[in-house]
Every structure is written in structure tokens, then in C-alpha cells.
Design a protein around this motif. Structure first.
Motif, PDB file in Angstrom:
ATOM      1  N   MET A   1       0.336 -15.788   0.506  1.00 39.94           N
ATOM      2  CA  MET A   1      -0.950 -16.107   1.134  1.00 39.94           C
ATOM      3  C   MET A   1      -2.041 -15.202   0.548  1.00 39.94           C
TER       4      MET A   1
ATOM      5  N   THR B   1      -6.518 -17.714   2.851  1.00 41.10           N
ATOM      6  CA  THR B   1      -5.531 -18.506   3.596  1.00 41.10           C
ATOM      7  C   THR B   1      -5.613 -18.111   5.078  1.00 41.10           C
TER       8      THR B   1
ATOM      9  N   LEU C   1       1.565 -24.716   5.604  1.00 38.42           N
ATOM     10  CA  LEU C   1       1.500 -24.105   4.278  1.00 38.42           C
ATOM     11  C   LEU C   1       2.755 -24.484   3.522  1.00 38.42           C
TER      12      LEU C   1
ATOM     13  N   PRO D   1      -0.557 -20.355  -1.500  1.00 41.74           N
ATOM     14  CA  PRO D   1      -1.702 -19.938  -0.680  1.00 41.74           C
ATOM     15  C   PRO D   1      -2.520 -21.095  -0.092  1.00 41.74           C
TER      16      PRO D   1
ATOM     17  N   VAL E   1      -3.893 -24.349   1.945  1.00 44.93           N
ATOM     18  CA  VAL E   1      -3.706 -24.724   3.349  1.00 44.93           C
ATOM     19  C   VAL E   1      -3.774 -26.247   3.479  1.00 44.93           C
TER      20      VAL E   1
END
Ligand code: PMV
Length: 359
Positions: free
Chosen positions: A285, A289, A311, A315, A317
Motif C-alpha cells: 500500500m 491507498t 485491494l 496499491p 484501490v
């Protein structure tokens, strides 16, 4: 593959083969995550995903030559119009591995041209769509040259799985389940099946993929799966995945969007917690994120609207929401979330029907 479940007794052809096929296969987004495997690409827990429609791979597959005249086919591979050695090596090793089950490929000149509608190695399951598209081409070629009535979807999913575990789910329309679970009839570790009987709200679900970073991941999925073997939370995780799967299926049958969303978020955070608790630990992440996750949770609590995140192993979304809030959520994404993306890049995706033949 001693328990190989499909017929592979092909007649040998004496005719020179010459043809071209083109398939498009989508990516998928796991709601219950597959993380940890054993044997030949067998999952340590069952997973469930939504098949997407806008994030896809298109593969053109041309074949020419006398089948069976040489063991390994001659393979030329290009990705987005350019030769790509890394991808080519993966394709060659995949095709070589499945050759005993598709012996007609031996001796052929194969030209494989592939392109994605999204950045590769960005945490979007590019291996899922590319392996699914390639396997659909091979199974379609088999159908054409042997005059089969249809492509066996289970078989396609089985071989896609050998290319990349999650690819087995990309063959399936709308909602795919991969991995045996005693509560899901017909489920198996060998290939994916379609979830039956769920509320139609999920057929129209949206997944806007916010590209936080399109760069290569620091740790590949294969390395991540392998690290689960030494993860002290692994057993508890596999148990949790089974529990979550049962709860998720119930929520999807009842049209309970909030329970669906809660499970999706729990699964996403667990996946990344497993990465952080691996040895060596790692974090995929990015600060953006987390910022997006916080914004989504705040927006949901302020408005009461059903918008959730998940997720992948990266990273980016995935913003999940039902079609009936698309205007409000579209506005929210543009105003409050887009600024966290790399160059404003968002793939507006939604649930789709699986692979399509282009020609
Ligand atoms: O299919 P693989 O080996 O790329 O693994 C995919 C793993 C996740 O995307 C993180 C989860 C999933 O179930 O798709």
C-alpha cells in the motif's frame, strides 16, 4: 496430473494447420482472497471474485504448420506491439508445460500478440486476464480443428489455473468461485465454477479501479503466496477465508450489500496484513491507498451510501458500489478521490460476462 479429469485422446492430423483466433478475457477482482498455495497451483483456501469487463487482455493467436512434427512449438510473442522477453518466457514455459494435454500444438509456428486495456504489473490481475485469453485461444483452436461442439469451460478454467491461479476465475461469467468448500456444491481446487442464485444487484456492481501507482510491484504475487508457508497466521487465515465465504454467499443471496461490503473490506485488509506479517515483511500500500480508504469510510458514514473498497496485491484501490448509486459515487470519486491517483487514471469497470471471441 495423474487425476487429470478431461479426455485428451486426440486423433492425429495429417493436414497442415493454418488459422488465426482472437479472444478477449477480463480481469477479476477477488472479494474472498486467494493467498497461499500448494502443489501445482492449488489454493490453500477457496476464493470468490467478480469477473470484470473493462480491464481485459486481447490475444491474437495464429498457428501454422504440421502438427506433431516437432515437440515444442516455435513461439513468437509480442505484448502491445513489442517483443517482451519476460512475458515471452512465461508464455513459453506455460505452453511447454501443457503440451502433453494439447499435443496438436507440437511442431506449430505460434504467433501470439497480446495487449491489455490497463497497465500491467500494477496490482490489477494482469496475469489472470492474459492467461485466460491465451487458454481460450488454445481451447478454441482445439474445438475448431477437432470439430468439437463447444469449449469446455471447466477445462479452460483448469488450464488457466495452471498459468495463474486467479486466471481460473476469469473464465467464469459474473461471479466465480475457485477452491473446494463443503458448503458450495460442485466447488473444487482444480477449476472455478459460477456462483448460482444471487441477488441481481451484484450482476450490475461497479468497480472503479483507482490507479495509485502503475509501477511494478516490489514483491510479486508468486513470492507473496510462497511467504504464506512461513506465516504464523496462515492457519487462522485459511479458516477465516472459509467462514467469510459462507457469510458472503449468504449476503449475496439475500442482496445484503452492506454485509457484502464489510466482508470485502475485511478481506482486503487481511490480505495486506498477511504481507506485513510475512518474513520478510513488506508493504504494497502507498500513503494514497490509505488516504482513499479513509475517505471512502468517511463518505459512507456521512451519507449512508453503499460504497466500499477492496485491494488486490498492490496499491490500487477498487471502489465497489451498486449501480443505483452510480451518479452520487461518480461525483464523489471525481471530486474527492481522483486527486490521489497517478495522472488521474481510473478504470471504470463493472461486472461482466467472461471471455469473448473477437474472431
Ligand atoms: O493468481 P495470482 O497468483 O496472481 O494471485 C492472485 C492473488 C490475489 O490477487 C491477491 C487474490 C486473488 O484471489 O485474486
Amino acid at each position: 496430473m495423474k487425476d487429470f479429469p478431461f479426455d485428451i485422446s486426440y486423433p492425429k492430423s495429417e493436414h497442415e494447420l493454418d488459422g488465426t483466433l482472437k479472444w478477449q478475457a477480463p480481469s477479476n477482482i477477488a472479494i474472498i482472497k486467494y493467498w497461499g498455495k500448494h502443489g501445482r497451483q492449488l489454493p490453500n483456501n477457496p476464493s470468490l471474485s467478480l469477473t470484470l469487463s473493462q480491464a481485459y487482455t486481447e490475444t491474437k493467436f495464429s498457428y501454422k504448420g504440421l502438427p506433431g512434427s516437432r515437440e515444442v512449438p516455435k513461439i513468437t510473442f509480442s505484448f502491445e506491439g513489442k517483443e517482451n522477453e519476460k512475458f515471452a518466457a512465461r508464455i513459453v514455459s506455460f505452453i511447454t508445460g501443457i503440451l502433453p494435454y494439447f499435443p496438436f500444438l507440437g511442431g506449430l509456428d505460434l504467433r501470439i500478440e497480446s495487449r491489455n486495456s490497463f497497465p500491467h504489473s500494477s496490482g490489477i490481475a494482469s496475469s489472470a486476464s492474459s492467461m485466460a485469453a491465451l487458454v481460450m485461444c488454445i481451447c478454441d483452436m482445439e474445438k475448431e480443428i477437432f470439430g468439437l461442439e463447444h469449449i469446455d469451460i471447466k477445462k479452460a478454467s483448469y488450464f488457466a489455473r495452471l498459468g495463474s491461479g486467479s486466471a481460473s476465475r476469469s473464465i467464469i461469467s459474473e461471479v466465480g468461485i475457485w477452491g473446494y468448500d463443503q458448503a458450495v456444491g460442485g466447488s473444487t481446487d482444480e477449476y472455478s465454477i459460477q456462483l448460482e442464485n444471487y441477488d441481481p444487484v451484484f450482476s450490475g456492481f461497479h468497480d472503479d479501479i483507482l490507479i495509485i501507482s502503475a509501477g511494478e510491484k516490489a514483491v510479486s504475487s508468486s513470492a507473496g503466496h510462497a511467504l504464506m508457508d512461513g506465516n504464523i497466521f496462515a492457519r487462522a487465515r485459511y479458516r477465516q477465508a472459509r467462514n467469510n465465504l459462507s457469510k458472503l454467499i449468504l449476503a449475496m443471496q439475500k442482496g445484503d450489500i452492506h454485509s457484502f461490503g464489510k466482508i470485502a473490506e475485511d478481506e482486503a485488509l487481511t490480505l495486506h496484513a498477511l504481507m506485513m506479517s510475512s518474513d520478510p515483511s513488506y508493504i504494497l500500500m502507498k500513503p494514497e491507498t490509505l488516504a482513499v480508504i479513509e475517505q471512502i469510510r468517511a463518505y459512507r458514514s456521512d451519507t449512508g451510501l453503499p460504497v466500499f473498497f477492496t485491494l488486490d496485491a498492490g496499491p490500487n484501490v477498487h471502489v465497489l458500489y451498486p449501480a443505483f448509486v452510480k451518479d452520487e459515487v461518480g461525483y464523489f470519486i471525481n471530486n474527492d478521490l481522483k486527486k490521489y491517483t497517478q495522472n488521474g487514471k481510473i478504470i471504470q469497470d463493472r461486472v461482466g460476462q467472461g471471455p469473448t471471441k473477437l474472431f
